[in-house]
Structure formats: C-alpha cells, structure tokens
Design a protein around this motif. Structure first.
Motif, PDB file in Angstrom:
ATOM      1  N   LEU A 114       0.855  -1.182   0.000  1.00 35.16           N
ATOM      2  CA  LEU A 114       0.000   0.000   0.000  1.00 35.16           C
ATOM      3  C   LEU A 114       0.890   1.231   0.000  1.00 35.16           C
ATOM      4  O   LEU A 114       1.751   1.381   0.871  1.00 35.16           O
ATOM      5  CB  LEU A 114      -0.901   0.016   1.244  1.00 35.16           C
ATOM      6  N   VAL A 115       0.689   2.099  -1.000  1.00 35.75           N
ATOM      7  CA  VAL A 115       1.403   3.370  -1.052  1.00 35.75           C
ATOM      8  C   VAL A 115       0.369   4.486  -1.070  1.00 35.75           C
ATOM      9  O   VAL A 115      -0.709   4.336  -1.636  1.00 35.75           O
ATOM     10  CB  VAL A 115       2.350   3.471  -2.273  1.00 35.75           C
ATOM     11  N   ILE A 116       0.707   5.587  -0.416  1.00 38.64           N
ATOM     12  CA  ILE A 116      -0.175   6.755  -0.378  1.00 38.64           C
ATOM     13  C   ILE A 116       0.317   7.691  -1.480  1.00 38.64           C
ATOM     14  O   ILE A 116       1.373   8.298  -1.367  1.00 38.64           O
ATOM     15  CB  ILE A 116      -0.143   7.449   1.004  1.00 38.64           C
TER      16      ILE A 116
ATOM     17  N   ARG B  33     -10.010   8.361  -2.275  1.00 38.56           N
ATOM     18  CA  ARG B  33     -10.966   8.562  -1.180  1.00 38.56           C
ATOM     19  C   ARG B  33     -10.843   9.974  -0.628  1.00 38.56           C
ATOM     20  O   ARG B  33      -9.728  10.472  -0.446  1.00 38.56           O
ATOM     21  CB  ARG B  33     -10.687   7.591  -0.037  1.00 38.56           C
ATOM     22  N   PRO B  34     -11.962  10.589  -0.300  1.00 42.47           N
ATOM     23  CA  PRO B  34     -11.914  11.887   0.378  1.00 42.47           C
ATOM     24  C   PRO B  34     -11.813  11.693   1.885  1.00 42.47           C
ATOM     25  O   PRO B  34     -12.232  10.656   2.410  1.00 42.47           O
ATOM     26  CB  PRO B  34     -13.263  12.523   0.005  1.00 42.47           C
ATOM     27  N   GLY B  35     -11.251  12.676   2.560  1.00 40.24           N
ATOM     28  CA  GLY B  35     -11.235  12.633   4.020  1.00 40.24           C
ATOM     29  C   GLY B  35      -9.906  13.041   4.611  1.00 40.24           C
ATOM     30  O   GLY B  35      -8.985  13.450   3.907  1.00 40.24           O
ATOM     31  N   GLU B  36      -9.828  12.914   5.921  1.00 37.06           N
ATOM     32  CA  GLU B  36      -8.599  13.196   6.648  1.00 37.06           C
ATOM     33  C   GLU B  36      -7.648  12.014   6.450  1.00 37.06           C
ATOM     34  O   GLU B  36      -8.057  10.862   6.629  1.00 37.06           O
ATOM     35  CB  GLU B  36      -8.877  13.388   8.135  1.00 37.06           C
ATOM     36  N   PRO B  37      -6.390  12.257   6.107  1.00 33.79           N
ATOM     37  CA  PRO B  37      -5.466  11.149   5.818  1.00 33.79           C
ATOM     38  C   PRO B  37      -5.412  10.074   6.894  1.00 33.79           C
ATOM     39  O   PRO B  37      -5.470   8.893   6.582  1.00 33.79           O
ATOM     40  CB  PRO B  37      -4.119  11.851   5.647  1.00 33.79           C
ATOM     41  N   ARG B  38      -5.318  10.449   8.154  1.00 32.98           N
ATOM     42  CA  ARG B  38      -5.198   9.441   9.214  1.00 32.98           C
ATOM     43  C   ARG B  38      -6.410   8.517   9.246  1.00 32.98           C
ATOM     44  O   ARG B  38      -6.278   7.315   9.444  1.00 32.98           O
ATOM     45  CB  ARG B  38      -4.964  10.098  10.564  1.00 32.98           C
ATOM     46  N   GLU B  39      -7.600   9.079   9.030  1.00 33.11           N
ATOM     47  CA  GLU B  39      -8.821   8.280   9.050  1.00 33.11           C
ATOM     48  C   GLU B  39      -8.926   7.392   7.814  1.00 33.11           C
ATOM     49  O   GLU B  39      -9.272   6.216   7.906  1.00 33.11           O
ATOM     50  CB  GLU B  39     -10.047   9.188   9.164  1.00 33.11           C
ATOM     51  N   VAL B  40      -8.620   7.965   6.655  1.00 38.41           N
ATOM     52  CA  VAL B  40      -8.729   7.219   5.395  1.00 38.41           C
ATOM     53  C   VAL B  40      -7.737   6.053   5.378  1.00 38.41           C
ATOM     54  O   VAL B  40      -8.096   4.929   5.008  1.00 38.41           O
ATOM     55  CB  VAL B  40      -8.501   8.151   4.180  1.00 38.41           C
ATOM     56  N   ILE B  41      -6.515   6.293   5.802  1.00 41.58           N
ATOM     57  CA  ILE B  41      -5.499   5.228   5.814  1.00 41.58           C
ATOM     58  C   ILE B  41      -5.906   4.122   6.777  1.00 41.58           C
ATOM     59  O   ILE B  41      -5.860   2.940   6.428  1.00 41.58           O
ATOM     60  CB  ILE B  41      -4.110   5.797   6.164  1.00 41.58           C
ATOM     61  N   ALA B  42      -6.319   4.483   7.977  1.00 37.16           N
ATOM     62  CA  ALA B  42      -6.722   3.476   8.967  1.00 37.16           C
ATOM     63  C   ALA B  42      -7.915   2.661   8.472  1.00 37.16           C
ATOM     64  O   ALA B  42      -7.935   1.430   8.589  1.00 37.16           O
ATOM     65  CB  ALA B  42      -7.057   4.146  10.299  1.00 37.16           C
ATOM     66  N   GLU B  43      -8.896   3.324   7.882  1.00 37.64           N
ATOM     67  CA  GLU B  43     -10.071   2.621   7.358  1.00 37.64           C
ATOM     68  C   GLU B  43      -9.681   1.669   6.226  1.00 37.64           C
ATOM     69  O   GLU B  43     -10.165   0.543   6.161  1.00 37.64           O
ATOM     70  CB  GLU B  43     -11.118   3.618   6.859  1.00 37.64           C
TER      71      GLU B  43
ATOM     72  N   LEU C 293       2.825  12.531   6.303  1.00 38.06           N
ATOM     73  CA  LEU C 293       2.466  11.120   6.419  1.00 38.06           C
ATOM     74  C   LEU C 293       3.254  10.421   7.524  1.00 38.06           C
ATOM     75  O   LEU C 293       2.713   9.602   8.264  1.00 38.06           O
ATOM     76  CB  LEU C 293       2.663  10.387   5.100  1.00 38.06           C
ATOM     77  N   ILE C 294       4.523  10.738   7.636  1.00 40.63           N
ATOM     78  CA  ILE C 294       5.341  10.132   8.694  1.00 40.63           C
ATOM     79  C   ILE C 294       4.849  10.609  10.060  1.00 40.63           C
ATOM     80  O   ILE C 294       4.751   9.827  11.001  1.00 40.63           O
ATOM     81  CB  ILE C 294       6.840  10.456   8.502  1.00 40.63           C
ATOM     82  N   ARG C 295       4.503  11.893  10.162  1.00 43.30           N
ATOM     83  CA  ARG C 295       3.959  12.408  11.429  1.00 43.30           C
ATOM     84  C   ARG C 295       2.655  11.713  11.791  1.00 43.30           C
ATOM     85  O   ARG C 295       2.448  11.306  12.933  1.00 43.30           O
ATOM     86  CB  ARG C 295       3.746  13.927  11.350  1.00 43.30           C
ATOM     87  N   ILE C 296       1.765  11.567  10.808  1.00 48.75           N
ATOM     88  CA  ILE C 296       0.486  10.892  11.056  1.00 48.75           C
ATOM     89  C   ILE C 296       0.732   9.461  11.513  1.00 48.75           C
ATOM     90  O   ILE C 296       0.112   8.982  12.460  1.00 48.75           O
ATOM     91  CB  ILE C 296      -0.407  10.915   9.797  1.00 48.75           C
ATOM     92  N   PHE C 297       1.656   8.779  10.851  1.00 43.65           N
ATOM     93  CA  PHE C 297       1.938   7.403  11.239  1.00 43.65           C
ATOM     94  C   PHE C 297       2.468   7.351  12.660  1.00 43.65           C
ATOM     95  O   PHE C 297       1.987   6.596  13.487  1.00 43.65           O
ATOM     96  CB  PHE C 297       2.929   6.740  10.282  1.00 43.65           C
ATOM     97  N   ARG C 298       3.463   8.166  12.932  1.00 50.98           N
ATOM     98  CA  ARG C 298       4.111   8.153  14.252  1.00 50.98           C
ATOM     99  C   ARG C 298       3.143   8.541  15.360  1.00 50.98           C
ATOM    100  O   ARG C 298       3.143   7.942  16.433  1.00 50.98           O
ATOM    101  CB  ARG C 298       5.304   9.118  14.222  1.00 50.98           C
TER     102      ARG C 298
ATOM    103  N   LEU D  37       0.323   4.364  14.318  1.00 54.40           N
ATOM    104  CA  LEU D  37       1.167   3.324  14.889  1.00 54.40           C
ATOM    105  C   LEU D  37       0.349   2.328  15.721  1.00 54.40           C
ATOM    106  O   LEU D  37       0.595   1.131  15.675  1.00 54.40           O
ATOM    107  CB  LEU D  37       2.273   3.954  15.734  1.00 54.40           C
ATOM    108  N   GLY D  38      -0.649   2.812  16.414  1.00 57.35           N
ATOM    109  CA  GLY D  38      -1.468   1.950  17.252  1.00 57.35           C
ATOM    110  C   GLY D  38      -2.483   1.105  16.502  1.00 57.35           C
ATOM    111  O   GLY D  38      -2.950   0.102  17.016  1.00 57.35           O
ATOM    112  N   VAL D  39      -2.847   1.497  15.277  1.00 55.97           N
ATOM    113  CA  VAL D  39      -3.870   0.759  14.534  1.00 55.97           C
ATOM    114  C   VAL D  39      -3.315   0.003  13.339  1.00 55.97           C
ATOM    115  O   VAL D  39      -4.003  -0.818  12.753  1.00 55.97           O
ATOM    116  CB  VAL D  39      -5.018   1.689  14.054  1.00 55.97           C
ATOM    117  N   CYS D  40      -2.094   0.259  12.987  1.00 52.07           N
ATOM    118  CA  CYS D  40      -1.478  -0.364  11.811  1.00 52.07           C
ATOM    119  C   CYS D  40      -0.712  -1.599  12.262  1.00 52.07           C
ATOM    120  O   CYS D  40       0.372  -1.498  12.805  1.00 52.07           O
ATOM    121  CB  CYS D  40      -0.547   0.639  11.129  1.00 52.07           C
TER     122      CYS D  40
END
Length: 157
Positions: A11-13, A91-101, A125-130, A134-137
């Motif tokens: 998966l790449v963003i 997909r539209p939305g906030e990156p953290r939510e869209v990636i987790a979903e 993206l790195i900030r969102i992940f960190r 990190l807790g859901v991935c």
C-alpha cells in the motif's frame, strides 16, 4: 503462520510530492520481484469551502479528476518498472482516518510504504503514522528516504 496462497500487497499513499516518486519506484520494483501487487491510495483532503453544497461537490469532483490524471501517469510508471498494473483507490477525508479505514478494509495489504521528506521535516504522512497510525497499523511499515537515488533503490530491491 504464513498463508502460501496470499501474495504480498504493498500500500502506497499516492501524492505529488518528490518523495513519492521514490516510494513508487521502490514499491513497484519490490512488489514485482516478489510476485506481489500494489495499491495506490490517493486521499482528497476535505474541501474548506462549506457555503454551498453544490460548489463543494464540484470542487471535490474536480479534485477527483485531477487525481485520476495524476494516478494514470503513476500507473504507467509502475507498469514500465514491474509489468504489473496497480490498483487505484481515491478517497476523500482526513489522511489518518482514510489510511486506517483502508487498512482495516483490505486485509490483503501486507506492507505500508511511506516516503520521508529530506528537508529536516519527515513530512505529514510520517507524522500521522508516528502520532496516530502506529497503534492501529498491525503490519510492517517501510519508510523510503526522499534523498535515495534511483540507483540506491535499484540495489535495495
């Protein structure tokens, strides 16, 4: 225990940042080498314009069309590098939510590949992940430095 019939899915963003070109190259070459596949997820941030629904919808449709055009160029690049055609998801939305979903939806994804900017700030993206993902991935995450050369990437894969 590994399931032999499941192929690696990367998966790449997808975005228009310089570091994404490095992510695209590495993920395409690596997925091609292991007989895997790749999905490019492009996220359209929420429109700031909230006054009229019809105007917001028009802006979102224009953003989708621009995303399709950008992604078509990336598809061609992946096909040239690896011979495979990546899956495209917009997909539209906030990156953290869209990636987790998306990670929860697509159980075939084995590896999240992110690009890091090289200007001292790792990038959003790195900030969102960190900070949040990190807790859901529950999978490996590969971070590709934006300053890697194509030759370095080619040696890695």
């Amino acid at each position: 225990m590994s399931q032999p019939d499941r192929k690696w899915k990367f998966l790449v963003i997808a975005d228009d940042t310089p570091e994404f070109k490095k992510v695209l190259r590495l993920a395409a070459l690596r997925a091609g080498k292991v007989g895997g596949s790749m999905v490019m997820l492009h996220i359209i941030p929420p429109a700031d314009f909230q006054h009229w629904v019809s105007v917001r919808e028009l802006m979102e449709e224009e953003a989708r069309q621009e995303a399709r055009e950008m992604l078509n160029g990336f598809v061609h690049e992946v096909e040239t590098l690896s011979g495979m055609t990546p899956e495209i998801v917009i997909r539209p939305g906030e990156p953290r939510e869209v990636i987790a979903e998306y990670i929860q939806e697509d159980q075939d994804v084995h590896l999240l590949v992110l690009g890091a900017a090289v200007d001292g700030d790792p990038g959003p993206l790195i900030r969102i992940f960190r900070e949040e993902l990190l807790g859901v991935c529950h999978m490996p995450v590969m971070v590709v430095p934006g300053n890697m050369t194509d030759e370095e990437i080619d040696k890695f894969v």
